[in-house]
Design a protein around this motif. Structure first.
Motif, mmCIF file in Angstrom:
data_model
loop_
_atom_site.group_PDB
_atom_site.id
_atom_site.type_symbol
_atom_site.label_atom_id
_atom_site.label_comp_id
_atom_site.label_asym_id
_atom_site.label_seq_id
_atom_site.Cartn_x
_atom_site.Cartn_y
_atom_site.Cartn_z
ATOM 1 N N ILE A 25 -0.220 24.145 49.275
ATOM 2 C CA ILE A 25 -0.899 23.965 47.988
ATOM 3 C C ILE A 25 0.029 24.093 46.784
ATOM 4 O O ILE A 25 -0.183 23.456 45.767
ATOM 5 N N ASP A 26 1.077 24.882 46.902
ATOM 6 C CA ASP A 26 1.949 25.170 45.762
ATOM 7 C C ASP A 26 2.921 24.012 45.516
ATOM 8 O O ASP A 26 3.757 23.722 46.366
ATOM 9 N N PRO A 27 2.830 23.343 44.343
ATOM 10 C CA PRO A 27 3.738 22.229 44.068
ATOM 11 C C PRO A 27 5.216 22.616 44.169
ATOM 12 O O PRO A 27 6.032 21.810 44.636
ATOM 13 N N ALA A 28 5.576 23.835 43.784
ATOM 14 C CA ALA A 28 6.970 24.278 43.883
ATOM 15 C C ALA A 28 7.418 24.332 45.345
ATOM 16 O O ALA A 28 8.583 24.072 45.660
ATOM 17 N N GLU A 29 6.506 24.643 46.253
ATOM 18 C CA GLU A 29 6.817 24.636 47.688
ATOM 19 C C GLU A 29 6.843 23.204 48.221
ATOM 20 O O GLU A 29 7.712 22.840 49.007
ATOM 21 N N GLN A 30 5.880 22.383 47.793
ATOM 22 C CA GLN A 30 5.823 21.007 48.303
ATOM 23 C C GLN A 30 7.093 20.230 47.958
ATOM 24 O O GLN A 30 7.560 19.433 48.760
ATOM 25 N N VAL A 31 7.665 20.479 46.795
ATOM 26 C CA VAL A 31 8.908 19.808 46.407
ATOM 27 C C VAL A 31 10.023 20.147 47.404
ATOM 28 O O VAL A 31 10.905 19.334 47.661
ATOM 29 N N LYS A 32 9.956 21.331 47.997
ATOM 30 C CA LYS A 32 10.999 21.774 48.936
ATOM 31 C C LYS A 32 10.887 21.105 50.304
ATOM 32 O O LYS A 32 11.895 20.882 50.959
ATOM 33 N N TRP A 33 9.665 20.819 50.763
ATOM 34 C CA TRP A 33 9.525 20.287 52.116
ATOM 35 C C TRP A 33 9.063 18.841 52.198
ATOM 36 O O TRP A 33 9.302 18.159 53.181
ATOM 37 N N ASN A 34 8.375 18.340 51.182
ATOM 38 C CA ASN A 34 7.785 17.006 51.239
ATOM 39 C C ASN A 34 8.715 16.006 50.559
ATOM 40 O O ASN A 34 8.877 16.038 49.343
ATOM 41 N N SER A 35 9.315 15.113 51.338
ATOM 42 C CA SER A 35 10.313 14.180 50.801
ATOM 43 C C SER A 35 9.741 13.180 49.800
ATOM 44 O O SER A 35 10.503 12.525 49.090
ATOM 45 N N LEU A 36 8.426 13.055 49.701
ATOM 46 C CA LEU A 36 7.839 12.171 48.698
ATOM 47 C C LEU A 36 7.810 12.813 47.308
ATOM 48 O O LEU A 36 7.696 12.120 46.309
ATOM 49 N N TYR A 37 7.911 14.147 47.263
ATOM 50 C CA TYR A 37 7.846 14.854 45.982
ATOM 51 C C TYR A 37 9.236 14.903 45.356
ATOM 52 O O TYR A 37 10.118 15.598 45.839
ATOM 53 N N LEU A 38 9.438 14.181 44.271
ATOM 54 C CA LEU A 38 10.699 14.248 43.546
ATOM 55 C C LEU A 38 10.656 15.374 42.519
ATOM 56 O O LEU A 38 11.648 16.041 42.280
ATOM 57 N N VAL A 71 -11.033 23.527 46.306
ATOM 58 C CA VAL A 71 -10.071 24.596 46.583
ATOM 59 C C VAL A 71 -10.810 25.783 47.199
ATOM 60 O O VAL A 71 -11.655 26.396 46.556
ATOM 61 N N GLN A 72 -10.482 26.066 48.463
ATOM 62 C CA GLN A 72 -11.024 27.209 49.200
ATOM 63 C C GLN A 72 -9.818 27.983 49.729
ATOM 64 O O GLN A 72 -9.244 27.578 50.744
ATOM 65 N N PRO A 73 -9.413 29.049 49.027
ATOM 66 C CA PRO A 73 -8.170 29.750 49.372
ATOM 67 C C PRO A 73 -8.028 30.047 50.865
ATOM 68 O O PRO A 73 -8.959 30.507 51.522
ATOM 69 N N ASN A 74 -6.834 29.739 51.359
ATOM 70 C CA ASN A 74 -6.438 29.938 52.760
ATOM 71 C C ASN A 74 -7.282 29.151 53.760
ATOM 72 O O ASN A 74 -7.276 29.455 54.944
ATOM 73 N N LYS A 75 -7.977 28.118 53.267
ATOM 74 C CA LYS A 75 -8.789 27.266 54.147
ATOM 75 C C LYS A 75 -8.552 25.787 53.894
ATOM 76 O O LYS A 75 -8.218 25.048 54.812
ATOM 77 N N GLU A 76 -8.756 25.349 52.641
ATOM 78 C CA GLU A 76 -8.784 23.914 52.386
ATOM 79 C C GLU A 76 -8.598 23.611 50.908
ATOM 80 O O GLU A 76 -8.965 24.410 50.050
ATOM 81 N N PHE A 77 -8.045 22.440 50.626
ATOM 82 C CA PHE A 77 -8.012 21.903 49.268
ATOM 83 C C PHE A 77 -7.780 20.405 49.359
ATOM 84 O O PHE A 77 -7.353 19.878 50.390
ATOM 85 N N THR A 78 -8.082 19.718 48.269
ATOM 86 C CA THR A 78 -7.917 18.273 48.205
ATOM 87 C C THR A 78 -7.112 17.898 46.968
ATOM 88 O O THR A 78 -7.340 18.449 45.886
ATOM 89 N N HIS A 79 -6.180 16.963 47.153
ATOM 90 C CA HIS A 79 -5.498 16.306 46.036
ATOM 91 C C HIS A 79 -6.266 15.016 45.752
ATOM 92 O O HIS A 79 -6.505 14.233 46.673
ATOM 93 N N TYR A 80 -6.646 14.813 44.498
ATOM 94 C CA TYR A 80 -7.319 13.568 44.106
ATOM 95 C C TYR A 80 -6.468 12.871 43.058
ATOM 96 O O TYR A 80 -5.997 13.505 42.099
ATOM 97 N N SER A 81 -6.276 11.581 43.239
ATOM 98 C CA SER A 81 -5.578 10.820 42.206
ATOM 99 C C SER A 81 -6.056 9.375 42.218
ATOM 100 O O SER A 81 -6.581 8.881 43.217
ATOM 101 N N LYS A 82 -5.871 8.744 41.085
ATOM 102 C CA LYS A 82 -6.089 7.307 40.980
ATOM 103 C C LYS A 82 -4.725 6.674 41.208
ATOM 104 O O LYS A 82 -3.796 6.921 40.454
ATOM 105 N N MET A 83 -4.617 5.918 42.306
ATOM 106 C CA MET A 83 -3.336 5.308 42.650
ATOM 107 C C MET A 83 -3.065 4.114 41.750
ATOM 108 O O MET A 83 -3.936 3.267 41.549
#
Length: 152
Positions: A25-38, A71-83
């Protein structure tokens, strides 16, 4: 009106649900592991809640605004965007849900991608869907490697 295209997959990773959830969930963490996050920034900073906003620059799709939902802590969350393509051509609506469940001390992570193509996205539907099909296992691989390297 076009209907949603839904893809889903799961993988078990060797970490707690709390740790997996935080790294997902943490964008600072996602940048570290997810190669799509610049780059990615959270607003407002702090605890991520429904309607928290992440802005970022993403490989293959450029700048985007992502709204956190369900957002349900330690269970689930959704990213929503208009592509959008080139930040102007409407491709459709995108929901990316992460779900974490304890499996005997390990964590089953499920990713569900829902894409509703609109306007220009209707023309590119098969290309977009094929990229999602390719990306799901790749993102699991990246996440699993990150967990293994950072699971002290």
């Amino acid at each position: 009106m076009s209907s949603a295209i839904i893809l889903s997959d799961s993988r078990v990773v060797n970490t707690s649900t709390k740790n997996a959830y935080q790294k997902l969930i943490d964008p600072a963490e996602q940048v570290k592991w997810n190669s799509l996050y610049l780059e990615a920034t959270l607003n407002p900073k702090g605890e991520i809640k429904n309607n928290s906003v992440m802005t970022g620059n993403f490989k293959g799709s450029g700048k985007a605004t992502v709204i956190f939902q369900n957002v349900q802590p330690n269970k689930e969350f959704t990213h929503y965007s208009k592509m959008k393509m080139f930040n102007l051509l409407n491709l459709g609506e995108f929901h990316h849900t992460y779900n974490v469940v304890d499996k005997n001390g390990q964590t089953e992570v499920t990713q569900t991608v829902s894409f509703v193509p609109k306007s220009f996205g209707l023309l590119l539907k098969s290309v977009i869907v094929n990229s999602f099909k390719k990306r799901l296992p790749e993102s699991f691989d990246e996440f699993q490697q990150y967990i293994e390297m950072n699971n002290a």
